[in-house]
Design an enzyme around this catalytic site. Structure first.
Site, PDB file in Angstrom:
ATOM      1  N   HIS A 153      38.635  54.355  73.907  1.00  0.00           N
ATOM      2  CA  HIS A 153      37.340  55.053  73.912  1.00  0.00           C
ATOM      3  C   HIS A 153      36.927  55.511  72.520  1.00  0.00           C
ATOM      4  O   HIS A 153      35.780  55.918  72.323  1.00  0.00           O
ATOM      5  CB  HIS A 153      37.405  56.265  74.855  1.00  0.00           C
ATOM      6  N   ASP A 361      32.433  57.851  65.510  1.00  0.00           N
ATOM      7  CA  ASP A 361      32.509  58.093  66.953  1.00  0.00           C
ATOM      8  C   ASP A 361      32.663  56.754  67.668  1.00  0.00           C
ATOM      9  O   ASP A 361      32.094  55.751  67.224  1.00  0.00           O
ATOM     10  CB  ASP A 361      31.199  58.753  67.422  1.00  0.00           C
TER      11      ASP A 361
HETATM   12  O1  F6P Z   1      36.426  60.489  73.703  1.00  0.00           O
HETATM   13  C1  F6P Z   1      37.787  60.558  73.590  1.00  0.00           C
HETATM   14  C2  F6P Z   1      38.385  61.646  74.468  1.00  0.00           C
HETATM   15  O2  F6P Z   1      39.763  61.764  74.240  1.00  0.00           O
HETATM   16  C3  F6P Z   1      38.174  61.383  75.938  1.00  0.00           C
HETATM   17  O3  F6P Z   1      39.146  60.537  76.473  1.00  0.00           O
HETATM   18  C4  F6P Z   1      38.207  62.785  76.481  1.00  0.00           C
HETATM   19  O4  F6P Z   1      37.519  62.903  77.678  1.00  0.00           O
HETATM   20  C5  F6P Z   1      37.503  63.586  75.383  1.00  0.00           C
HETATM   21  O5  F6P Z   1      37.794  62.905  74.195  1.00  0.00           O
HETATM   22  C6  F6P Z   1      37.918  65.046  75.386  1.00  0.00           C
HETATM   23  O6  F6P Z   1      39.194  65.186  74.881  1.00  0.00           O
HETATM   24  P1  F6P Z   1      40.358  66.053  75.509  1.00  0.00           P
HETATM   25  O7  F6P Z   1      40.810  65.360  76.747  1.00  0.00           O
HETATM   26  O8  F6P Z   1      41.383  66.106  74.434  1.00  0.00           O
HETATM   27  O9  F6P Z   1      39.772  67.405  75.816  1.00  0.00           O
END
Ligand code: F6P
Length: 460
Positions: A153, A361
């Site tokens: 992602h 991003d």
């Molecule tokens: O966009 C990358 C990401 O790690 C997603 O998988 C996740 O939903 C978001 O960032 C928020 O991150 P975290 O799970 O560390 O709160």
């Protein structure tokens, strides 16, 4: 039909699913048999060998608890203090503690052990994100011969940044054990292909490292999207209208510039506020006629670099407020909390400018949601970083270099002055792209390519 098994660090919780991804994958699992596997969100004293299976709002979810120590090394440590900054090309913000790698591998091995007994031979496994790069290797070491796909992602780094990661060769070997690897953007496919083609046998100390064979791994870009129709509806819902009304009462007819981001250094928040500061400094006519609202829910706040970003942003916002505010006018509002989708849709719809300027991003779904929430008769303007994956599919946005605060400031001025006809024309292009790249099609395209018989690569 084969079952689909989705694996991610976090699993969807109870109640209305927060993100578009959770909604889309729930839909996939609603139409086919399968389940979601991941961390329960709970920390325990002892590592848990077996997954707990639960029905969460009609979705089968299998979860494991992690020990506090493993979770720290795997999540705050290797995933978010080494992989996250390196993949976002912020080596200056990486903390290289190589022992975290052991915890990262331990958790991936624990996931594989707990998942293995739940699998059937023809299950299709879809692994999500950088927390779980070694999962296919761990599963294959336990004998899994299933089709296994991986979706990243976040952006894929340049080779130099990758080389700075301890154990990067092992990680890339792990990548080669997936049948399909999906990226957000062509930029990421190009960076990966560059690494795959140029990495060569090498030595590390006395150890010879063989070149990695990626020939059985299919690689492609699958740009993720939102559910634009759902966001359009939400933006016209009573809850969104309530938010718009509340904002109008406080702002009058000032033009709203809106930013919505997790409080993360990759989002370019200090640079963004500095660009706004320049806008006010260079265009006195805009003072009292424009307002910046930055929504920034705290994220990963046990990590020092995240705390420092928060402090930097506090200082810059304070400086701009102190300099430009008047007793009866304030240039910006900075809110450190999360809002639900209906309120956000209302904010997006009333914002004349959606300001999305990450330094780097994967995709950036705020850009998609902003576009989908606009009123077709009077749409706002998207100011977008050229370093977000979204820039590849939204050429009608005002694309900026987020490091160049003069350029961003000038784009803000253009956005605020843009005539209705041009706003409509640009928005129509943006909305068409948001519809084409919707999240449902994204999931289906990935699974079609991964499912047996449709992908080029054979099973490992
Ligand atoms: O966009 C990358 C990401 O790690 C997603 O998988 C996740 O939903 C978001 O960032 C928020 O991150 P975290 O799970 O560390 O709160």
């Amino acid at each position: 039909m084969s079952r689909i098994v989705i694996v991610s660090n976090r699993t969807p919780g109870k109640g209305p699913a927060a993100g578009g991804l959770a909604v889309a994958l729930r839909k996939v699992l609603g139409n086919r048999e399968g389940f979601w596997f991941g961390w329960s969100g709970k920390l325990t004293e002892q590592p848990q060998a077996e997954a707990r299976i639960e029905d969460i709002d009609g979705l089968t979810v299998a979860q494991v608890d992690l020990t506090r120590e493993d979770h720290h090394a795997y999540y705050a440590g290797f995933s978010n203090s080494i992989l996250w900054p390196s993949f976002h090309l912020r080596l200056d913000l990486a903390t290289i503690e190589s022992y975290w790698y052991e915890g990262y591998r331990r958790v991936n091995a624990q996931f594989a052990k707990a998942l293995m007994p739940l699998l059937r031979p023809d299950d299709i496994i879809w692994v999500h994100d950088y927390h779980l790069i070694p999962l296919a290797s761990e599963l294959r070491n336990l004998g899994a011969r299933n089709r296994i796909g991986f979706y990243l992602h976040i952006p894929f780094p340049t080779a130099d940044a990758l080389y700075a990661i301890p154990h990067h060769a092992e990680l890339m070997r792990d990548v080669s054990r997936y049948d399909l690897v999906g990226f957000q953007a062509q930029r990421d496919v190009a960076a990966f292909t560059d690494f795959a083609q140029h990495q060569a046998p090498s030595t590390f100390g006395a150890r010879a490292i063989e070149a990695i064979d990626f020939s059985r791994t299919d690689v492609a870009a699958f740009p993720i999207g939102s559910d634009p129709e759902a966001f359009s509806r939400l933006a016209a819902s009573p809850a969104a209208k309530k938010m718009i009304h509340r904002m109008r009462r406080s702002l009058g007819d000032q033009a709203l510039i809106l930013g919505v981001d997790r409080l993360d250094y990759s989002k370019g928040l200090p640079q963004r506020v500095e660009a706004y500061e320049k806008l006010l400094a260079n265009n006195p006519r805009l003072r009292r006629n424009v307002h910046l609202l930055q929504v920034a829910p705290p994220s990963r706040d046990t990590i020092k670099e995240y705390q420092e970003t928060s402090d930097t942003l506090d200082a810059i916002c304070g400086r701009v407020m102190g300099h430009f505010s008047e007793p009866d006018w304030s240039p910006l509002t900075y809110v450190k909390r999360a809002y639900g989708q209906p309120s956000l849709a209302g904010l997006y719809r009333m914002a004349r400018v959606g300001l999305v300027t990450p330094l780097r991003d994967g995709m950036n779904l705020v850009a998609h949601e902003y576009v989908a929430s606009q009123d077709p008769a009077d749409p706002g303007v998207l100011v977008l970083s050229r370093f977000a994956g979204a820039a590849e599919i939204f050429p009608e946005a005002l694309l900026v270099n987020p490091f160049d605060t003069d350029e961003t400031s000038e784009a803000l001025r253009m956005a605020l002055d843009m005539p209705l006809e041009e706003r409509k024309e640009r928005w129509q292009g943006l909305m068409a792209a948001a519809r084409t790249h919707n999240v449902d099609d994204w999931a289906l395209r990935f699974l079609d390519r991964l499912a047996p018989g449709t992908a080029d690569a054979g099973s490992h």
